[in-house]
Design a protein around this motif. Structure first.
Motif, mmCIF file in Angstrom:
data_model
loop_
_atom_site.group_PDB
_atom_site.id
_atom_site.type_symbol
_atom_site.label_atom_id
_atom_site.label_comp_id
_atom_site.label_asym_id
_atom_site.label_seq_id
_atom_site.Cartn_x
_atom_site.Cartn_y
_atom_site.Cartn_z
ATOM 1 N N VAL A 291 -6.657 97.653 100.002
ATOM 2 C CA VAL A 291 -6.984 98.060 101.374
ATOM 3 C C VAL A 291 -8.410 98.599 101.436
ATOM 4 C CG1 VAL A 291 -6.399 99.652 103.239
ATOM 5 C CG2 VAL A 291 -4.587 98.516 101.961
ATOM 6 N N THR A 292 -8.802 99.400 100.449
ATOM 7 C CA THR A 292 -10.160 99.952 100.413
ATOM 8 C C THR A 292 -11.201 98.844 100.330
ATOM 9 O OG1 THR A 292 -9.405 101.980 99.339
ATOM 10 C CG2 THR A 292 -11.748 101.439 99.131
ATOM 11 N N LEU A 293 -10.983 97.886 99.458
ATOM 12 C CA LEU A 293 -11.939 96.792 99.299
ATOM 13 C C LEU A 293 -11.919 95.861 100.508
ATOM 14 C CD1 LEU A 293 -11.407 96.016 95.509
ATOM 15 C CD2 LEU A 293 -13.212 97.374 96.583
ATOM 16 N N PHE A 294 -10.780 95.773 101.187
ATOM 17 C CA PHE A 294 -10.727 94.991 102.428
ATOM 18 C C PHE A 294 -11.581 95.652 103.508
ATOM 19 C CE2 PHE A 294 -8.686 94.344 106.613
ATOM 20 C CZ PHE A 294 -8.889 92.988 106.742
ATOM 21 N N ILE A 295 -11.485 96.973 103.638
ATOM 22 C CA ILE A 295 -12.324 97.699 104.598
ATOM 23 C C ILE A 295 -13.798 97.499 104.267
ATOM 24 C CG2 ILE A 295 -12.953 99.999 105.427
ATOM 25 C CD1 ILE A 295 -10.026 100.802 105.001
ATOM 26 N N MET A 296 -14.132 97.571 102.977
ATOM 27 C CA MET A 296 -15.511 97.356 102.546
ATOM 28 C C MET A 296 -15.987 95.947 102.905
ATOM 29 S SD MET A 296 -16.943 97.238 98.666
ATOM 30 C CE MET A 296 -16.268 95.566 98.525
ATOM 31 N N THR A 297 -15.110 94.965 102.732
ATOM 32 C CA THR A 297 -15.469 93.582 103.048
ATOM 33 C C THR A 297 -15.702 93.394 104.541
ATOM 34 O OG1 THR A 297 -14.179 92.795 101.154
ATOM 35 C CG2 THR A 297 -14.726 91.183 102.863
ATOM 36 N N ILE A 298 -14.826 93.978 105.378
ATOM 37 C CA ILE A 298 -14.991 93.873 106.828
ATOM 38 C C ILE A 298 -16.310 94.498 107.264
ATOM 39 C CG2 ILE A 298 -14.084 94.652 109.039
ATOM 40 C CD1 ILE A 298 -12.549 92.335 107.844
ATOM 41 N N ALA A 299 -16.626 95.677 106.700
ATOM 42 C CA ALA A 299 -17.898 96.328 107.038
ATOM 43 C C ALA A 299 -19.072 95.447 106.633
ATOM 44 C CB ALA A 299 -17.981 97.691 106.345
ATOM 45 N N SER A 300 -18.985 94.824 105.462
ATOM 46 C CA SER A 300 -20.066 93.948 105.005
ATOM 47 C C SER A 300 -20.232 92.749 105.924
ATOM 48 C CB SER A 300 -19.787 93.484 103.564
ATOM 49 O OG SER A 300 -19.742 94.570 102.675
ATOM 50 N N LEU A 301 -19.113 92.148 106.330
ATOM 51 C CA LEU A 301 -19.186 90.983 107.219
ATOM 52 C C LEU A 301 -19.815 91.347 108.559
ATOM 53 C CD1 LEU A 301 -15.730 89.262 106.584
ATOM 54 C CD2 LEU A 301 -17.961 88.573 105.714
#
Length: 310
Positions: free
Chosen positions: A223-233
């Motif tokens: 979940v943490t890395l998913f949030i990081m990915t969304i922010a990056s996108l």
């Protein structure tokens, strides 16, 4: 199309802001690397790709941000004068500009490919948790090396452009690097979307994984890395979109408007490298605890030095 470039004063403001962001990105990511190195409990196999992304982000912030801003400034000379929109590569600056393009493309692709590799790792941890626990450390080392080497292979055509630039059509020199970069970005985007969509479908429609122990920690990390990915996108998609449009339909804009948009999205794109450590601090208790311990240790050392001086 002929128009006026932005003024030198405004150009200096953009330069100051970009350099400030570059310094902040390098400092924050360097601090994150120190925390990862000093705390063995954060150097788990699942975090190797995150550490690699932190290193890539530090280089993106420190080198790529400055390179792309210098690229824009060299191209337009930071003066209010007439410039041609299509004369991107001036003959006297062509080798330098192409080298700067190479640096920016390579470092940005390392960061994006690192995010794609993390998404694949999370998908493997979700669908094959037992096999994922048995992955050896050297496999992550090979993956990280592969990200750096494969992205470097993208740069092979650039020396040919520099060496035989006079023999090639200028339009091809202008479009090829951007289309190559956009293709790789789209590939990374597809990998990220497919991976996290599969994970979401597994959580919603599949059998529920155990809610305790290692499985719970892995799910929280996902979940943490998913949030990081969304922010990056959200931060780098506007720049990719603008780059694609600039090759097709953006010519209707005035040159100053296009340049301001480009500079703004460049800064937004590279601010992505500043966001990840903030997400680590908010979402990872171990990282937050290590950060507080590091600062408290520094405060104690600073308090002891004056006493010893007396």
């Amino acid at each position: 199309m002929i128009s006026m470039a932005i003024s030198s004063a405004e150009c200096s403001t953009w330069l100051a802001v970009s350099l400030s962001i570059a310094v902040a990105v390098v400092a924050v990511n360097l601090l994150s690397i120190i925390i990862f190195v000093k705390n063995s409990n954060l150097r788990t196999r699942s975090m190797y790709l995150v550490i690699n992304l932190t290193v890539a982000d530090m280089f993106v912030g420190g080198i790529s941000t400055i390179s792309i801003i210098v690229l824009v400034f060299l191209r337009n000379d930071c003066e209010a004068r007439n410039v041609s929109f299509t004369s991107i590569f001036k003959q006297e600056w062509q080798p330098i500009l192409l080298v700067l393009v190479m640096i920016d493309i390579w470092l940005s692709l390392i960061s994006e490919a690192g995010i794609a590799a993390i998404s694949l790792d999370r998908m493997h941890a979700t669908f094959r948790p037992f096999r994922h626990r048995n992955i050896k450390k050297w496999a992550y080392g090979v993956t990280i090396a592969g990200v750096w080497i494969l992205t470097a292979l993208i740069l092979i055509p650039f020396p040919l452009i520099i060496r035989y630039g006079d023999w090639l059509q200028q339009q091809w020199q202008l479009l090829f690097p951007f289309y190559l970069w956009l293709s790789c970005c789209c590939l990374c985007l597809v990998v990220i979307c497919v991976s996290y969509t599969s994970i979401a479908l597994k959580f919603w429609c599949g059998t529920r994984p155990p809610s305790h122990g290692a499985a719970n920690r892995q799910r929280k990390l996902t979940v943490t890395l998913f949030i990081m990915t969304i922010a990056s996108l959200l931060l780098w998609l506007p720049y990719i979109t603008l780059t694609f449009l600039s090759l097709n339909v953006i010519h209707s804009l005035s040159f100053p408007t296009f340049l301001r948009l480009k500079l703004y999205f460049i800064l937004l794109y590279h601010t992505n490298s500043l966001v990840n450590p903030i997400i680590y601090t908010i979402r990872m208790p171990e990282f937050r605890r290590a950060l507080l311990i590091l600062f408290k240790r520094r405060q104690r050392e600073n308090a002891v030095i004056p006493l010893q001086a007396r």
